[in-house]
Scaffold this active site. Structure first.
Site, PDB file in Angstrom:
ATOM      1  N   ARG A 150      -7.187 -28.489  90.087  1.00  0.00           N
ATOM      2  CA  ARG A 150      -6.211 -27.677  90.823  1.00  0.00           C
ATOM      3  C   ARG A 150      -6.535 -27.829  92.300  1.00  0.00           C
ATOM      4  NH1 ARG A 150      -8.197 -22.971  92.441  1.00  0.00           N
ATOM      5  NH2 ARG A 150      -9.351 -22.064  90.716  1.00  0.00           N
ATOM      6  N   TYR A 206     -15.943 -20.699  96.678  1.00  0.00           N
ATOM      7  CA  TYR A 206     -16.659 -21.167  95.481  1.00  0.00           C
ATOM      8  C   TYR A 206     -16.601 -22.688  95.259  1.00  0.00           C
ATOM      9  CZ  TYR A 206     -11.916 -20.634  93.550  1.00  0.00           C
ATOM     10  OH  TYR A 206     -10.569 -20.709  93.335  1.00  0.00           O
ATOM     11  N   HIS A 210      -6.566 -20.571  93.274  1.00  0.00           N
ATOM     12  CA  HIS A 210      -6.052 -20.077  91.982  1.00  0.00           C
ATOM     13  C   HIS A 210      -4.621 -19.543  92.122  1.00  0.00           C
ATOM     14  CE1 HIS A 210      -6.029 -18.054  88.106  1.00  0.00           C
ATOM     15  NE2 HIS A 210      -5.728 -16.927  88.712  1.00  0.00           N
TER      16      HIS A 210
END
Ligand SMILES: Cc1ncc(C[n+]2csc(CCOP(=O)(O)OP(=O)(O)O)c2C)c(N)n1
Ligand SMILES: [Mg+2]
Length: 390
Positions: free
Chosen positions: A282, A295, A286
């Site tokens: 991705r 992260y 998110h």
């Protein structure tokens, strides 16, 4: 000279033959290949053709390219609409175009698709009106399209619940003698949910024609795959349930279409479910509400940019003479017009009747819902009266 049993016992271990032939490996045919199936190099160069996964027809690949370009433009537009306050939230699937489009191309219009919140691009690839697709994310309704008309379930936010729905629908269809296949999308993280295991197990035991399609995009929000599973690959989760599985390079559009076409044929032929894991990434956070820099580092994202599925297919089709500058420009223009139309229609303020919230929750509303609906109706009426008095 005949060999006595004693002579056999005395023979060295190297020359001794087993007394009985080795039992066949019961997992044969269930385990995925050790390496993800790949038919194109990351730069679009074709790899040697293979008998197990014949290359899809070039017209299908051209159509795949068109849908991927339009899908990517839709995706950027939807993210922009969140910034303009027109959408509450949008989970982008940029980078996952080969999976989103390949999966929807592999099934028929009469088959059933079970999407998650990530699959808006897959839904527009399936031909569903983009405004209807985004109605859920605008917060106007549970689902903007009629699932029975487009054979597509509402997008599921509760992780993995669609896996049991797909198993049930597929079983029901085959029970009634139809050859419908159910395609259930699922993320890497959601394969840790009980519903995934229950769905796959039910489908296996009752030979329900479901293709479980795991898009392993390496993260469940901020949780990396290494904290999600100790399995060698998510495709190995099939063998424990007796479900054949495969892994595929999810950024290789040709391989994704080839692998899913075979998985769907397996299910349609009555052999039960099939599990496919696509290795992808991705590219965006998110959702628009997430900060992915907390992260994962920029180098990791950049490395995946080099495996871009849209550029990979474009290079391949151009080198085959199946796409030229004029065709690429025409498709880009089509994508722009698609986004402009979406913008215009999303900018019109919708009127939503708050009481419609209670419609279609159950075939027969429960007493609690009837009571709650009445409460909302009374509150709205009181608010209108107050406005009238003011
Ligand atoms: C049952 C349930 N638990 C937790 C959540 C919160 N949640 C939403 S998305 C998500 C991550 C899912 O990751 P993955 O399955 O890898 O799919 P992706 O978002 O990467 O496509 C989580 C934990 C949820 N929606 N449902
Ligand atoms: Mg994920």
């Amino acid at each position: 000279m005949t060999t006595t049993p004693q002579a056999v016992r005395r023979a060295s271990p190297r020359t001794r033959r087993p007394a009985t032939p080795a039992a066949p490996d019961p997992s044969a045919g269930l385990l995925p290949q050790a390496e993800p199936v790949r038919l194109l190099d990351p730069d679009g160069t074709p790899l040697p053709s293979r008998a197990d996964y014949p290359e899809p027809p070039v017209e299908a690949l051209r159509e795949m390219y068109r849908r991927m370009v339009v899908g990517r433009r839709f995706d950027t537009q939807a993210t922009a609409l969140t910034k303009q306050g027109r959408l509450a939230v949008y989970p982008s699937s940029r980078g996952q175009e080969a999976c989103q489009v390949g999966a929807t191309l592999a099934v028929r219009d009469t088959d059933w698709v079970f999407p998650t919140y990530r699959e808006s691009m897959a839904l527009v690839s399936r031909g569903i009106d983009p405004v209807e697709v985004l109605t859920l994310l605008r917060g106007d309704w549970h689902c903007g399209y009629d699932p029975t008309r487009v054979h597509t379930a509402p997008q599921c936010t509760p992780l993995a619940t669609q896996c049991v729905h797909a198993a049930g629908l597929a079983y029901g269809e085959s029970y009634q003698g139809r050859d419908t296949v159910a395609l259930a999308f699922i993320g890497d993280g959601a394969t840790s949910e009980g519903d995934f295991h229950e769905g796959v197990n039910f489908a296996a035991v009752f030979k329900a024609p479901v293709v479980y399609f795991v898009q392993n995009n390496k993260y469940a929000i901020s949780v990396p795959l290494s904290r999600q599973t100790a399995a060698p690959s998510l495709a190995y989760k099939g063998v424990g349930y007796g479900v054949p599985s495969e892994q595929v390079d999810g950024n290789d559009p040709v391989a994704v279409l080839a692998v899913l076409t075979r998985a769907v044929a397996h299910a349609r032929a009555g052999h039960g479910p099939f599990l496919v894991e696509a290795h992808t990434y991705r590219m965006e956070p998110h959702t628009n509400a997430d900060d992915a820099t907390r992260y994962r580092d920029a180098d990791e994202v950049e490395a995946w940019r080099d495996r871009d599925p849209v550029a990979r297919l474009e290079t391949y089709l151009r080198n085959r003479g199946a796409l030229d500058d004029a065709a690429v420009a025409a498709i880009a223009e089509e994508a722009e017009a698609y986004a402009a139309d979406l913008r215009d229609r999303m900018n019109a303020q919708p009127t939503v009747d708050p009481l419609s919230l209670f419609d279609h929750v159950y075939a027969e509303p429960t007493p609690q819902l009837v009571e709650q609906r009445e409460q909302v109706r009374a509150e709205l009426a009181a608010a209108r009266d107050e406005e009238g008095d003011a």
